[in-house]
Design a protein around this motif. Structure first.
Motif, PDB file in Angstrom:
ATOM      1  N   VAL A   1       0.836  -1.202   0.000  1.00  0.00           N
ATOM      2  CA  VAL A   1       0.000   0.000   0.000  1.00  0.00           C
ATOM      3  C   VAL A   1       0.872   1.254   0.000  1.00  0.00           C
ATOM      4  N   GLY A   2       1.917   1.224   0.829  1.00  0.00           N
ATOM      5  CA  GLY A   2       2.810   2.374   0.882  1.00  0.00           C
ATOM      6  C   GLY A   2       3.468   2.653  -0.456  1.00  0.00           C
ATOM      7  N   THR A   3       3.915   1.596  -1.122  1.00  0.00           N
ATOM      8  CA  THR A   3       4.538   1.747  -2.443  1.00  0.00           C
ATOM      9  C   THR A   3       3.550   2.325  -3.449  1.00  0.00           C
ATOM     10  N   PHE A   4       2.301   1.840  -3.378  1.00  0.00           N
ATOM     11  CA  PHE A   4       1.263   2.345  -4.271  1.00  0.00           C
ATOM     12  C   PHE A   4       1.077   3.849  -4.085  1.00  0.00           C
ATOM     13  N   PHE A   5       0.992   4.308  -2.835  1.00  0.00           N
ATOM     14  CA  PHE A   5       0.778   5.735  -2.582  1.00  0.00           C
ATOM     15  C   PHE A   5       2.005   6.551  -2.984  1.00  0.00           C
ATOM     16  N   PHE A   6       3.197   6.002  -2.780  1.00  0.00           N
ATOM     17  CA  PHE A   6       4.420   6.704  -3.174  1.00  0.00           C
ATOM     18  C   PHE A   6       4.452   6.922  -4.686  1.00  0.00           C
ATOM     19  N   LEU A  99     -13.220  -9.112   3.494  1.00  0.00           N
ATOM     20  CA  LEU A  99     -12.950  -9.425   2.095  1.00  0.00           C
ATOM     21  C   LEU A  99     -12.608  -8.137   1.370  1.00  0.00           C
ATOM     22  N   ASN A 100     -11.443  -8.110   0.764  1.00  0.00           N
ATOM     23  CA  ASN A 100     -10.996  -6.937   0.012  1.00  0.00           C
ATOM     24  C   ASN A 100     -11.002  -5.687   0.894  1.00  0.00           C
ATOM     25  N   GLY A 101     -10.447  -5.832   2.084  1.00  0.00           N
ATOM     26  CA  GLY A 101     -10.440  -4.723   3.032  1.00  0.00           C
ATOM     27  C   GLY A 101      -9.625  -3.525   2.582  1.00  0.00           C
ATOM     28  N   SER A 102      -8.772  -3.701   1.581  1.00  0.00           N
ATOM     29  CA  SER A 102      -7.946  -2.593   1.107  1.00  0.00           C
ATOM     30  C   SER A 102      -8.740  -1.526   0.366  1.00  0.00           C
ATOM     31  N   LEU A 103     -10.037  -1.772   0.160  1.00  0.00           N
ATOM     32  CA  LEU A 103     -10.864  -0.739  -0.489  1.00  0.00           C
ATOM     33  C   LEU A 103     -10.847   0.576   0.280  1.00  0.00           C
ATOM     34  N   LYS A 162      -0.363   7.395   7.604  1.00  0.00           N
ATOM     35  CA  LYS A 162       0.762   6.698   6.974  1.00  0.00           C
ATOM     36  C   LYS A 162       0.684   6.790   5.450  1.00  0.00           C
ATOM     37  N   VAL A 163      -0.487   6.478   4.875  1.00  0.00           N
ATOM     38  CA  VAL A 163      -0.584   6.512   3.409  1.00  0.00           C
ATOM     39  C   VAL A 163      -0.451   7.938   2.888  1.00  0.00           C
ATOM     40  N   GLY A 164      -0.926   8.913   3.665  1.00  0.00           N
ATOM     41  CA  GLY A 164      -0.758  10.305   3.271  1.00  0.00           C
ATOM     42  C   GLY A 164       0.704  10.704   3.221  1.00  0.00           C
TER      43      GLY A 164
END
Length: 204
Positions: A1-6, A99-103, A162-164
């Protein structure tokens, strides 16, 4: 997730700077996020969920948790935390029910887009020094008065914050791209070190 946001921070800020067309930027972001995510949501609920639930089909479809899941995940603007469980689906999952909690990450992603749009419209993305200056101001403001930072106003370390921060790091990398050349002899040692640190206190 961090890589995706970066990566998103780099590409989204680049997209606005190159086009400098706010309406086109908004339409491109909508086209990028909503069609695929809505299809994914419907497949998750009525495909995977319906096929794997331990409940009878009718009970699954009328269960309030299904409605909650749809309601909280279709618009991406429901106040966190959102419903991440479907009735009778993966209740014994190793990482917890759901299920698919990353949404949930799509909501802060869209908010990051809005930040880029606002600061882009007032000219803060036109040069590297302007980008770095505005990022420094955001971080300083958050350190002094976190509640003044829209959406990313947590006063302690959270997943949203964190993602921000990863997105901000990506925007900073875009601003400093001429000074941050990608070299294999830099990347390989860093990858090796990252692998060696897996499962250690540094990773946590």
């Amino acid at each position: 997730v961090g890589t995706f946001f970066f990566i998103s921070g780099m590409l989204i800020s680049q997209s606005f700077q190159r086009s400098n067309a706010p309406l086109r930027f908004v339409l491109m972001r909508i086209a990028r996020i909503y069609p695929g995510s809505i299809v994914c949501l419907l497949i998750t609920v009525y495909g995977i969920g319906a096929a794997t639930t331990s409940l009878p089909g009718t009970n699954y479809l009328i269960d309030p948790r299904l409605t909650c899941y749809l309601r909280d995940n279709w618009s991406f603007f429901t106040r966190l935390p959102v419903c991440v469980t479907l009735p009778g689906v993966f209740t014994t999952n190793y990482y917890g029910p759901g299920l698919n909690g990353s949404l949930w990450t799509l909501q802060p992603e869209i908010v990051c887009y809005m930040y880029v749009l606002v600061f882009g419209c007032i000219g803060c993305l036109k040069s590297s020094w302007r980008i770095i200056s505005i990022l420094a101001c955001i971080l300083l403001l958050h350190a002094v008065a976190p509640t003044w930072v829209p959406y990313f106003s947590d006063d302690h370390y959270t997943d949203v914050l964190k993602v921000g921060l990863f997105f901000i790091a990506g925007v900073a990398a875009f601003a400093l791209r001429e000074k941050l050349p990608i070299r294999l002899y830099y990347a390989v040692p860093m990858i090796i070190i990252a692998v060696m640190l897996q499962g250690t206190a540094v990773q946590e």
